[in-house]
Design an enzyme around this catalytic site. Structure first.
Site, short mmCIF file in Angstrom:
data_model
loop_
_atom_site.label_atom_id
_atom_site.label_comp_id
_atom_site.label_asym_id
_atom_site.label_seq_id
_atom_site.Cartn_x
_atom_site.Cartn_y
_atom_site.Cartn_z
N SER A 27 0.81 -1.22 0.00
CA SER A 27 0.00 0.00 0.00
C SER A 27 0.84 1.27 0.00
O SER A 27 0.47 2.27 -0.62
CB SER A 27 -0.94 0.00 1.22
OG SER A 27 -0.19 -0.10 2.43
N GLU A 103 11.06 -8.91 -4.05
CA GLU A 103 11.44 -7.65 -3.43
C GLU A 103 12.91 -7.65 -3.06
O GLU A 103 13.63 -6.66 -3.28
CB GLU A 103 10.58 -7.38 -2.20
CG GLU A 103 9.13 -7.04 -2.52
CD GLU A 103 8.25 -6.97 -1.30
OE1 GLU A 103 7.16 -6.38 -1.40
OE2 GLU A 103 8.63 -7.51 -0.24
#
Length: 232
Positions: A27, A103
């Site tokens: 987010s 990531e």
């Protein structure tokens, strides 16, 4: 997430007009990409984006940014990402969204790895704020022996992450499972990370040790707090 925080980041790094950027997941990064897209349009910046997940890829495309990958751009100028928790040494727990392996790969390919997070992710030590444990991506056939090995060596509790809107476990973008290890006490995270990664069947851990260069925390009042690694 406040605009001053995002603008501080871009002022610090994007002093030129041509960069290759690793785009993280979650987010927090949504706000960063929105602001990046505004800057690209307004200032005619030449930014190439490498995503860490399918979600990040769709976000890049949604904002009409230039999409690339590590095949074409194996060295990045900077990678930005969020975190589930950040301690005083800038050790991170990541992987709440299940994208930890990609990531970490993207962060490892970047000259600079910067974290953008809100104040609720700030901890003196891991486990203070984030109570769901350390995510660990594993080969599906090995999740039981890996779970047993971690608990026998380090204690705590390991659980297979189950999906919410489908039957069965969460499946990563790499078609693997996620274990969540709820540890009982602070650890030497560098040693723990290495030891867990050496267990056959472990793909990657959500412990990012010695990787983050700087963290920008968006505070509740709209200000920004920065943190560099604590030197001891």
């Amino acid at each position: 997430m406040c605009d001053p925080q995002i603008d501080l980041f871009f002022f610090f790094f994007f002093f030129g007009n041509s960069h290759v950027l690793g785009v993280g997941s979650g987010s927090t990064v949504v706000y960063a990409v929105e602001r990046l897209a505004q800057r690209v349009r307004q200032e005619k910046l030449n930014i190439v984006c490498v995503p860490t997940s399918f979600q990040a890829r769709q976000l890049i495309l949604k904002h009409s940014l230039t999409l690339s990958d590590l095949d074409r751009h194996p060295e990045l100028d900077v990678a930005i990402d969020g975190a589930d928790e950040v301690d005083a040494m800038l050790t991170l727990i990541k992987g709440g969204g299940g994208c930890l392996t990609q990531e970490k790969i993207v962060a490892g390919c970047a000259k600079h790895f910067i974290v953008i997070a809100d104040y609720r992710k700030d901890s003196k030590s891991l486990g203070q704020q984030w109570k769901k444990g350390v995510p660990i991506e594993v080969i599906p056939m090995a999740y039981v022996p890996i779970s047993r090995s971690i608990m026998q060596r380090f204690g705590g509790e390991v659980s297979l992450r189950m999906a919410v809107s489908k039957a069965g476990p969460v499946v990563t973008d790499n078609s693997n499972f996620i274990l969540d290890w709820k540890f009982e006490q602070a650890q030497n995270w560098k040693e723990v990370n290495f030891a867990i990664k050496m267990i056959p069947g472990v793909v990657e851990t959500g412990l990012f040790v010695g990787m983050a260069e700087k963290v920008y925390f968006g505070m509740e009042d709209g200000t920004v707090k920065t943190r560099d690694p604590l030197i001891i």
